[in-house]
Design an enzyme around this catalytic site. Structure first.
Site, PDB file in Angstrom:
ATOM      1  N   CYS A 153       0.848  -1.196   0.000  1.00  0.00           N
ATOM      2  CA  CYS A 153       0.000   0.000   0.000  1.00  0.00           C
ATOM      3  C   CYS A 153       0.884   1.247   0.000  1.00  0.00           C
ATOM      4  O   CYS A 153       0.743   2.134   0.838  1.00  0.00           O
ATOM      5  CB  CYS A 153      -0.935  -0.027   1.211  1.00  0.00           C
ATOM      6  SG  CYS A 153      -2.257   1.176   1.098  1.00  0.00           S
ATOM      7  N   GLY A 192      -0.187   1.169  -4.380  1.00  0.00           N
ATOM      8  CA  GLY A 192      -1.249   0.508  -3.613  1.00  0.00           C
ATOM      9  C   GLY A 192      -2.248   1.494  -3.028  1.00  0.00           C
ATOM     10  O   GLY A 192      -3.470   1.263  -3.061  1.00  0.00           O
ATOM     11  N   SER A 193      -1.752   2.622  -2.484  1.00  0.00           N
ATOM     12  CA  SER A 193      -2.672   3.578  -1.861  1.00  0.00           C
ATOM     13  C   SER A 193      -3.613   4.177  -2.913  1.00  0.00           C
ATOM     14  O   SER A 193      -4.778   4.460  -2.628  1.00  0.00           O
ATOM     15  CB  SER A 193      -1.889   4.687  -1.140  1.00  0.00           C
ATOM     16  OG  SER A 193      -1.036   5.336  -2.056  1.00  0.00           O
ATOM     17  N   VAL A 241       5.077  -2.640 -17.188  1.00  0.00           N
ATOM     18  CA  VAL A 241       5.826  -1.964 -18.260  1.00  0.00           C
ATOM     19  C   VAL A 241       5.088  -0.693 -18.661  1.00  0.00           C
ATOM     20  O   VAL A 241       3.910  -0.733 -19.018  1.00  0.00           O
ATOM     21  CB  VAL A 241       5.969  -2.868 -19.504  1.00  0.00           C
ATOM     22  CG1 VAL A 241       6.784  -2.159 -20.585  1.00  0.00           C
ATOM     23  CG2 VAL A 241       6.627  -4.190 -19.135  1.00  0.00           C
ATOM     24  N   ILE A 274       0.371   3.237 -19.604  1.00  0.00           N
ATOM     25  CA  ILE A 274       0.173   3.059 -21.049  1.00  0.00           C
ATOM     26  C   ILE A 274      -0.310   1.646 -21.358  1.00  0.00           C
ATOM     27  O   ILE A 274       0.361   0.673 -21.020  1.00  0.00           O
ATOM     28  CB  ILE A 274       1.488   3.314 -21.829  1.00  0.00           C
ATOM     29  CG1 ILE A 274       2.073   4.677 -21.446  1.00  0.00           C
ATOM     30  CG2 ILE A 274       1.260   3.211 -23.327  1.00  0.00           C
ATOM     31  CD1 ILE A 274       3.462   4.927 -22.010  1.00  0.00           C
ATOM     32  N   GLU A 278      15.344   8.082  -7.532  1.00  0.00           N
ATOM     33  CA  GLU A 278      15.347   7.488  -6.186  1.00  0.00           C
ATOM     34  C   GLU A 278      16.645   7.847  -5.473  1.00  0.00           C
ATOM     35  O   GLU A 278      17.633   8.226  -6.123  1.00  0.00           O
ATOM     36  CB  GLU A 278      15.314   5.959  -6.320  1.00  0.00           C
ATOM     37  CG  GLU A 278      14.204   5.432  -7.174  1.00  0.00           C
ATOM     38  CD  GLU A 278      13.050   4.900  -6.352  1.00  0.00           C
ATOM     39  OE1 GLU A 278      13.238   4.687  -5.144  1.00  0.00           O
ATOM     40  OE2 GLU A 278      11.974   4.720  -6.925  1.00  0.00           O
ATOM     41  N   LYS A 317      11.969  -4.477 -18.366  1.00  0.00           N
ATOM     42  CA  LYS A 317      10.816  -4.184 -19.223  1.00  0.00           C
ATOM     43  C   LYS A 317      11.051  -4.704 -20.640  1.00  0.00           C
ATOM     44  O   LYS A 317      10.132  -5.219 -21.281  1.00  0.00           O
ATOM     45  CB  LYS A 317      10.552  -2.677 -19.228  1.00  0.00           C
ATOM     46  CG  LYS A 317      10.077  -2.188 -17.849  1.00  0.00           C
ATOM     47  CD  LYS A 317      10.140  -0.683 -17.740  1.00  0.00           C
ATOM     48  CE  LYS A 317       9.616  -0.213 -16.391  1.00  0.00           C
ATOM     49  NZ  LYS A 317       9.894   1.203 -16.141  1.00  0.00           N
TER      50      LYS A 317
HETATM   51  N1  LIG Z   1       5.746   3.801  -8.254  1.00  0.00           N
HETATM   52  C1  LIG Z   1       5.581   3.729  -9.552  1.00  0.00           C
HETATM   53  O1  LIG Z   1       5.493   4.750 -10.235  1.00  0.00           O
HETATM   54  C2  LIG Z   1       5.512   2.392 -10.234  1.00  0.00           C
HETATM   55  C3  LIG Z   1       5.307   2.337 -11.629  1.00  0.00           C
HETATM   56  C4  LIG Z   1       5.189   1.100 -12.257  1.00  0.00           C
HETATM   57  C5  LIG Z   1       5.335  -0.057 -11.505  1.00  0.00           C
HETATM   58  N2  LIG Z   1       5.575   0.049 -10.161  1.00  0.00           N
HETATM   59  C6  LIG Z   1       5.724  -1.193  -9.410  1.00  0.00           C
HETATM   60  O2  LIG Z   1       4.732  -1.262  -8.412  1.00  0.00           O
HETATM   61  C7  LIG Z   1       5.251  -1.947  -7.277  1.00  0.00           C
HETATM   62  C8  LIG Z   1       5.068  -1.061  -6.051  1.00  0.00           C
HETATM   63  O3  LIG Z   1       5.715   0.159  -6.217  1.00  0.00           O
HETATM   64  P1  LIG Z   1       5.506   1.388  -5.206  1.00  0.00           P
HETATM   65  O4  LIG Z   1       6.193   2.542  -5.804  1.00  0.00           O
HETATM   66  O5  LIG Z   1       4.086   1.504  -4.839  1.00  0.00           O
HETATM   67  O6  LIG Z   1       6.344   0.858  -3.950  1.00  0.00           O
HETATM   68  P2  LIG Z   1       6.350   1.438  -2.470  1.00  0.00           P
HETATM   69  O7  LIG Z   1       5.772   2.800  -2.425  1.00  0.00           O
HETATM   70  O8  LIG Z   1       7.694   1.202  -1.915  1.00  0.00           O
HETATM   71  O9  LIG Z   1       5.303   0.476  -1.690  1.00  0.00           O
HETATM   72  C9  LIG Z   1       5.591  -0.850  -1.390  1.00  0.00           C
HETATM   73  C10 LIG Z   1       4.536  -1.356  -0.413  1.00  0.00           C
HETATM   74  O10 LIG Z   1       4.794  -2.721  -0.159  1.00  0.00           O
HETATM   75  C11 LIG Z   1       4.738  -2.958   1.249  1.00  0.00           C
HETATM   76  N3  LIG Z   1       5.635  -4.075   1.564  1.00  0.00           N
HETATM   77  C12 LIG Z   1       6.972  -4.158   1.384  1.00  0.00           C
HETATM   78  N4  LIG Z   1       7.439  -5.360   1.765  1.00  0.00           N
HETATM   79  C13 LIG Z   1       6.357  -6.040   2.211  1.00  0.00           C
HETATM   80  C14 LIG Z   1       6.167  -7.342   2.742  1.00  0.00           C
HETATM   81  N5  LIG Z   1       7.200  -8.179   2.888  1.00  0.00           N
HETATM   82  N6  LIG Z   1       4.921  -7.709   3.093  1.00  0.00           N
HETATM   83  C15 LIG Z   1       3.869  -6.870   2.956  1.00  0.00           C
HETATM   84  N7  LIG Z   1       3.984  -5.631   2.444  1.00  0.00           N
HETATM   85  C16 LIG Z   1       5.209  -5.219   2.081  1.00  0.00           C
HETATM   86  C17 LIG Z   1       5.172  -1.661   1.885  1.00  0.00           C
HETATM   87  O11 LIG Z   1       4.659  -1.611   3.200  1.00  0.00           O
HETATM   88  P3  LIG Z   1       5.038  -0.412   4.220  1.00  0.00           P
HETATM   89  O12 LIG Z   1       4.573   0.835   3.527  1.00  0.00           O
HETATM   90  O13 LIG Z   1       4.237  -0.701   5.414  1.00  0.00           O
HETATM   91  O14 LIG Z   1       6.508  -0.468   4.375  1.00  0.00           O
HETATM   92  C18 LIG Z   1       4.536  -0.641   0.927  1.00  0.00           C
HETATM   93  O15 LIG Z   1       3.213  -0.376   1.333  1.00  0.00           O
HETATM   94  C19 LIG Z   1       6.699  -2.290  -7.615  1.00  0.00           C
HETATM   95  O16 LIG Z   1       6.750  -3.572  -8.183  1.00  0.00           O
HETATM   96  C20 LIG Z   1       7.044  -1.282  -8.679  1.00  0.00           C
HETATM   97  O17 LIG Z   1       8.084  -1.705  -9.549  1.00  0.00           O
HETATM   98  C21 LIG Z   1       5.655   1.232  -9.526  1.00  0.00           C
END
Ligand SMILES: NC(=O)c1ccc[n+]([C@@H]2O[C@H](COP(=O)([O-])OP(=O)(O)OC[C@H]3O[C@@H](n4cnc5c(N)ncnc54)[C@H](OP(=O)(O)O)[C@@H]3O)[C@@H](O)[C@H]2O)c1
Length: 425
Positions: free
Chosen positions: A11, A15-16, A129, A133, A187, A202
């Protein structure tokens, strides 16, 4: 109508936004699917940090949530473990999976699809990916009747932001990376982006789907943008080009190539005008011709849009009592090494400004069968440079040429070597 029960794993940024959209669009989603979506639980690491979501849904027991009475598992955690184990457990139990996880899909698609096939569950990963899009579904479904020959695109927003900013401001790589971090486009540890790992994952997914084969991240040739200099950008500009980090997947005869590297492209090419953190992917298919997909490649809400699109698709499949397309890797094409890939090259040499330099350099190119398309010599005495653009030549031949040219007495330094894409060879 029996609700479709969904477990959300993660989340964070994505996720949020999934939680928000599920709540805001509940009525529409029910109408589109033919059954309501019910969020059964949200697995996170640190429940106290998630104030905006219903407390009673939060859990730290992701495995327990996956094993509970849910129909679909939506994974937005990222990384390989524990996610791989969680998703295999879900698929083996017949629960459909929606994931945004490129790292996992680029390395473990085979076993995940095998588990899905065995139980009849769905595995969708549009968000993995190019964020928002729609790209994987068009490749997997809309173009399933065509023969795709090439997929070339900008699939990493961070590096595109940096290269676009270098092009606009003339600043060097280190300064621009710092600016990108300050603005939140890079990052704290930018390695996955700037060294090309993210784009390589990708590319592996794109090549697998486009060519009905299996390509893993390790099969993708990878070069990042850390060696791109302000001088390279100026050199590209002088020749009417700009520099982009490209992911390029090609089907040549019955083989596949997949590579990620910076390349000069003409400023008139559609990918040249893709600026900032945007993504764009060019697809060439035998019957369809050229197609371009463009949009936001990352960000919480755009990525959540793709996740929700997949969720609607797998939920509809459940309501209809069926499943979506299976993995299509029947072609099993071998991956060719980059040494056999032919591209045009732009070389910049620092040379002594005396008679015969050009002839000695040209002789080395001829000896390696690398044909020169254009040459420009500039400067006098201590500050002479030679810019050479080649016709398409195999990577191995170009490398041997560069090694030998670097050893010529008249060549002080090979300043840069960069591929040129998007032009006739
Ligand atoms: N962000 C983007 O723009 C984007 C774009 C395309 C794809 N993605 C993909 O989407 C996925 C998530 O990205 P994000 O940016 O949303 O990541 P993020 O903000 O770091 O969120 C990761 C979430 O996973 C939870 N988490 C981590 N380890 C866990 C575990 N062992 N058990 C349960 N929950 C766990 C974290 O919990 P806590 O918050 O409680 O630590 C956090 O809520 C990744 O695969 C990323 O490559 C992201």
């Amino acid at each position: 109508m029996k609700p479709i029960r969904v477990a959300l794993l993660g989340c964070g940024n994505v996720g949020s936004q999934v939680v928000r959209l599920l709540d805001e669009q509940a009525g529409d989603l029910t109408a589109r699917i033919g059954a309501p979506i019910e969020l059964a639980g949200i697995a996170v690491r640190r429940p106290d940090r998630h104030r905006g979501v219903p407390k009673d849904l939060l859990t730290t027991d992701a495995a327990g949530l996956v094993a509970s009475d849910v129909d679909v598992v939506v994974e937005v955690i990222g990384g390989i473990e524990p996610v791989r184990g969680l998703l295999l457990a879900a698929l083996r139990a017949g629960k459909s999976v929606v994931s945004a996880n490129k790292v996992l899909l680029a390395e473990h698609a085979g076993e995940l699809f095998a588990a899905a096939d065995e139980s009849g569950a769905d595995l969708y990963f549009e968000a993995a990916v190019a964020g928002a899009i729609p790209l994987l579904r068009p490749l997997r479904e809309s173009l399933a009747g065509d023969r795709i020959t090439r997929v070339m695109g900008i699939v990493n927003g961070t590096t595109n932001f940096i290269l676009s900013a270098m092009d606009e401001t003339g600043a060097n790589y280190a300064e621009t990376l710092e600016e990108a971090s300050r603005l939140g486009y890079a990052e704290a540890d930018p390695t996955a982006d700037v060294d090309g790992y993210d784009a390589a994952s990708k590319a592996a997914i794109l090549a697998s789907i486009a060519f009905h084969t299996r390509v893993n991240a390790g099969d993708v040739y990878r070069e990042g943008i850390t060696a791109v200099t302000a001088a390279d950008i100026v050199a590209a500009r002088t020749l009417g080009r700009t520099i982009k980090l490209l992911a390029i997947c090609e089907r040549v005869d019955d083989t596949v190539t997949a590579r990620v590297h910076p390349a000069m492209i003409p400023r008139s090419h559609p990918l040249a005008s893709v600026g900032g953190a945007f993504n764009a992917v060019f697809v060439e298919a035998e019957a369809a011709g050229q197609l371009m997909f463009y949009g936001q490649g990352a960000g919480g809400a755009p990525t959540a849009s793709a996740v929700l699109g997949d969720l609607v698709a797998v939920a509809r499949n459940r309501v209809a009592g069926g499943h979506g397309p299976r993995e299509s890797a029947y072609a099993a094409l071998p991956v060719r090494p980059v040494s056999e890939v032919s591209t045009r090259y732009h070389l910049s040499l620092d040379v002594a400004d005396k008679a015969g330099v050009l002839a000695s350099v040209a002789a080395v190119f001829a000896e390696h069968d690398v044909s020169i398309a254009a040459v420009r010599q500039e400067g006098r005495i201590d500050d002479a440079s030679l810019v050479i653009v080649t016709h398409a030549a195999p990577d191995a031949a170009l490398r041997s040429t560069v090694d030998k040219v670097a050893g010529l007495p008249a060549v002080r330094e090979v300043v840069s070597v960069m591929r040129v894409e998007g032009e006739e060879s």
